[in-house]
Design a protein around this motif. Structure first.
Motif, PDB file in Angstrom:
ATOM      1  N   SER A  46       4.867  -6.625 -10.630  1.00  0.00           N
ATOM      2  CA  SER A  46       5.345  -6.700 -12.006  1.00  0.00           C
ATOM      3  C   SER A  46       6.701  -7.389 -12.077  1.00  0.00           C
ATOM      4  N   LYS A  47       6.859  -8.285 -13.055  1.00  0.00           N
ATOM      5  CA  LYS A  47       8.127  -8.978 -13.254  1.00  0.00           C
ATOM      6  C   LYS A  47       8.955  -8.360 -14.375  1.00  0.00           C
ATOM      7  N   ALA A  48       8.491  -7.249 -14.932  1.00  0.00           N
ATOM      8  CA  ALA A  48       9.186  -6.621 -16.055  1.00  0.00           C
ATOM      9  C   ALA A  48      10.604  -6.206 -15.669  1.00  0.00           C
ATOM     10  N   GLY A  49      11.474  -6.165 -16.667  1.00  0.00           N
ATOM     11  CA  GLY A  49      12.859  -5.796 -16.413  1.00  0.00           C
ATOM     12  C   GLY A  49      13.011  -4.423 -15.792  1.00  0.00           C
ATOM     13  N   THR A  89       0.823  -1.220   0.000  1.00  0.00           N
ATOM     14  CA  THR A  89       0.000   0.000   0.000  1.00  0.00           C
ATOM     15  C   THR A  89       0.852   1.263   0.000  1.00  0.00           C
ATOM     16  N   ASN A  90       2.147   1.126   0.206  1.00  0.00           N
ATOM     17  CA  ASN A  90       3.050   2.270   0.167  1.00  0.00           C
ATOM     18  C   ASN A  90       3.201   2.730  -1.291  1.00  0.00           C
ATOM     19  N   ARG A  91       2.784   3.940  -1.584  1.00  0.00           N
ATOM     20  CA  ARG A  91       2.744   4.421  -2.967  1.00  0.00           C
ATOM     21  C   ARG A  91       4.116   4.479  -3.634  1.00  0.00           C
ATOM     22  N   ILE A  92       5.169   4.396  -2.861  1.00  0.00           N
ATOM     23  CA  ILE A  92       6.509   4.459  -3.457  1.00  0.00           C
ATOM     24  C   ILE A  92       6.780   3.265  -4.374  1.00  0.00           C
ATOM     25  N   TRP A  93       6.038   2.164  -4.168  1.00  0.00           N
ATOM     26  CA  TRP A  93       6.277   0.966  -4.974  1.00  0.00           C
ATOM     27  C   TRP A  93       5.519   0.989  -6.305  1.00  0.00           C
ATOM     28  N   GLU A  94       4.537   1.878  -6.419  1.00  0.00           N
ATOM     29  CA  GLU A  94       3.798   1.981  -7.677  1.00  0.00           C
ATOM     30  C   GLU A  94       4.718   2.553  -8.765  1.00  0.00           C
ATOM     31  N   GLY A  95       4.747   1.880  -9.899  1.00  0.00           N
ATOM     32  CA  GLY A  95       5.658   2.275 -10.968  1.00  0.00           C
ATOM     33  C   GLY A  95       7.019   1.634 -10.835  1.00  0.00           C
ATOM     34  N   ARG A  96       7.223   0.921  -9.734  1.00  0.00           N
ATOM     35  CA  ARG A  96       8.489   0.200  -9.529  1.00  0.00           C
ATOM     36  C   ARG A  96       8.177  -1.298  -9.475  1.00  0.00           C
ATOM     37  N   ALA A  97       8.054  -1.830  -8.259  1.00  0.00           N
ATOM     38  CA  ALA A  97       7.730  -3.248  -8.114  1.00  0.00           C
ATOM     39  C   ALA A  97       6.299  -3.543  -8.520  1.00  0.00           C
ATOM     40  N   MET A  98       5.463  -2.501  -8.566  1.00  0.00           N
ATOM     41  CA  MET A  98       4.055  -2.683  -8.892  1.00  0.00           C
ATOM     42  C   MET A  98       3.631  -1.795 -10.064  1.00  0.00           C
ATOM     43  N   ILE A  99       2.718  -2.319 -10.851  1.00  0.00           N
ATOM     44  CA  ILE A  99       2.128  -1.558 -11.949  1.00  0.00           C
ATOM     45  C   ILE A  99       0.611  -1.645 -11.793  1.00  0.00           C
ATOM     46  N   ARG A 100       0.000  -0.500 -11.575  1.00  0.00           N
ATOM     47  CA  ARG A 100      -1.448  -0.421 -11.357  1.00  0.00           C
ATOM     48  C   ARG A 100      -1.918  -1.384 -10.265  1.00  0.00           C
ATOM     49  N   GLY A 101      -1.159  -1.408  -9.194  1.00  0.00           N
ATOM     50  CA  GLY A 101      -1.544  -2.180  -8.022  1.00  0.00           C
ATOM     51  C   GLY A 101      -1.169  -3.647  -8.043  1.00  0.00           C
ATOM     52  N   LYS A 102      -0.562  -4.117  -9.145  1.00  0.00           N
ATOM     53  CA  LYS A 102      -0.184  -5.524  -9.232  1.00  0.00           C
ATOM     54  C   LYS A 102       1.330  -5.661  -9.357  1.00  0.00           C
TER      55      LYS A 102
END
Length: 363
Positions: free
Chosen positions: A325-328, A310-323
Motif C-alpha cells: 500500500s502507498k497510502a499515507g 508473509t510476516n503478519r506484522i506488515w499487514e495493516g502497515r506496509a500491506m493492506i489485505r496482502g498487497k
C-alpha cells in the motif's frame, strides 16, 4: 494593431477542412484580449474547466524566477467575431503566411492554456518588461458553444502528464531532482537499479526503486521542502545513510551483489517497495536528529528484522489485505515500526496510528 482591429503576423493551416491560424502575440495583450469563462454557470454551458487559482502563483513565479530561461507552449483560442487573413503572396509558401486581422469587437475564448494566461497576467504585474515578449497562439474561428466544447475535449483527450520519475530526471532547476540523480548514480542499492521513467515497476523488472520514490524518501530523510536550498552536506548525509542501509539489510546486499534478482526482492520482501523506502527516510530523519554523532551504529537492528511479506506484522502497515500500500497511513505506520526497532520516539500522530493498528491486531 490598428484602430478597431487587432493585427497579428500569422501562418494559415487547414484541419478538418477548416482554416486555423498560428500567430505571435505580445504577452502584454494576453490579459486584455484573451478571456476565460469564469462565470458560475453549469459545466454544460461552459467551454472550459473551472480555473484552479491555486496553480496560478506557482506558474507566475516560474516566469519571474527565470525571465531569461522560461518556456511556454502555445495557447489555443477560439475567435467569435470577424476575421480576415491577408496572404503575403498568391502562390507558393507565401500563400499561407500573412496578416490576420480581427475585429476589436470579437471575443477571444481560451480553449487550452487558461492557467498560463492567468499566470502571465500575474507575472506582468511584477515584471512589466515581459510584456514585449511573445507567445504563440493557435486561433480557431468559433463555431458556437458546441464546437468550443468539442475543441476542449479533443485537445485534452490524448494529453498525458509525464510521470513524476521522468520529470525528476529531466528537471535541471529543482535541486532535489539533481540530488536524487546523484544518489541514483552513487548509492549501491540505487545504482543501475532505479527506474527513471515510470512511477511503477513491473513484476519482472530489473529495477528495485523508482526515481520518484528515491526523491520522496530523501526529502523525508532531510525533512526539507522544495523551496529549501540543498547543500553538499545534505548530499553527503543522504549518500551515507542510503549506502549504510544497503550494507545493513541482508536482502539489499544480496541484490547489490546479484545473488538475488530485484524481482525476487520485490516479490518476497516489503523493503523492496517505495512505501518502505519512504518510511526509512522518515525514520532516518528522526535517527540522525536524535543521535547526530553515532546514528550509523544504531542502524544495526534493522539487519535482524523479518522483512518478508508473509510476516503478519506488515499487514495493516506496509500491506493492506496482502498487497503493498502507498497510502499515507501505510507509510506512517511502517515508519513507526522501524522507529520502534531503532528505539526512537514516535510523533503524536504515529502513536495514535500505532495504537489503532495494534488494537486491530489484538495486541
Amino acid at each position: 494593431m490598428e484602430a478597431y482591429n487587432y493585427q497579428f503576423t500569422a501562418l494559415r493551416g487547414i484541419q478538418s477542412g477548416r482554416e486555423y491560424y498560428v500567430a505571435m502575440c505580445p504577452l502584454r495583450l494576453i490579459p486584455k484580449i484573451f478571456l476565460f469563462d469564469e462565470e458560475e454557470i453549469p459545466p454544460e454551458l461552459r467551454a472550459q474547466r473551472v480555473l484552479n487559482r491555486a496553480r496560478v502563483p506557482q506558474i507566475a513565479q516560474y516566469i519571474i524566477d527565470y525571465p531569461d530561461d522560461y518556456v511556454f507552449s502555445s495557447l489555443t483560442a477560439s475567435i467569435d467575431g470577424d476575421v480576415n487573413f491577408e496572404s503575403l503572396a498568391e502562390h507558393g509558401y507565401g500563400r499561407n503566411a500573412g496578416v490576420l486581422t480581427v475585429s476589436m469587437n470579437s471575443r477571444f475564448l481560451i480553449n487550452d492554456g487558461q492557467h498560463r494566461r492567468a499566470a502571465i497576467e500575474e507575472a506582468l504585474k511584477q515584471n512589466p518588461k515581459l510584456g514585449e515578449e511573445t507567445i504563440s497562439v493557435v486561433f480557431f474561428v468559433d463555431a458556437g458553444l458546441e464546437r468550443s466544447q468539442q475543441l476542449f475535449a479533443d485537445l485534452n483527450k490524448h494529453a498525458i502528464r509525464p510521470t513524476k520519475s521522468i520529470g525528476i530526471l529531466y528537471d535541471r532547476r529543482d535541486p532535489f531532482s539533481q540530488l536524487s540523480l546523484k544518489l541514483m548514480d552513487s548509492v549501491p542499492i540505487f545504482r543501475g537499479l532505479t527506474e527513471t521513467e515510470k512511477t511503477t515497476i513491473s513484476n519482472r523488472s530489473s529495477k528495485v526503486f523508482t526515481l520518484s520514490a528515491i526523491y520522496q524518501a530523501t526529502m523525508a530523510l532531510l525533512h526539507m521542502k522544495h523551496s529549501d536550498i540543498v547543500t553538499e552536506s545534505d548530499l553527503q548525509i543522504s549518500r551515507e545513510y542510503w549506502t549504510l542501509l544497503g550494507e545493513t539489510i541482508p536482502e539489499w546486499r544480496l541484490v547489490i551483489t546479484k545473488h538475488i534478482s530485484p524481482a525476487e526482492l520485490r516479490q518476497n520482501y516489503v523493503h523492496g517497495h517505495g512505501v518502505t523506502l519512504h518510511a526509512f527516510g522518515i525514520a532516518g530523519h528522526t535517527l540522525i536528529e536524535t543521535s547526530p554523532r553515532d546514528w550509523q551504529k544504531r542502524l544495526t537492528p534493522l539487519g535482524t528484522v523479518d522483512w518478508l511479506r508473509t510476516n503478519r506484522i506488515w499487514e495493516g502497515r506496509a500491506m493492506i489485505r496482502g498487497k503493498m500500500s502507498k497510502a499515507g497511513d501505510s507509510v506512517a505506520l511502517t515508519a513507526a515500526l522501524i522507529k520502534k526497532v531503532l528505539e526512537l520516539p514516535l510523533t503524536y500522530e504515529e502513536t495514535e496510528l500505532e495504537n489503532t493498528v495494534l488494537a486491530l491486531q489484538g495486541e
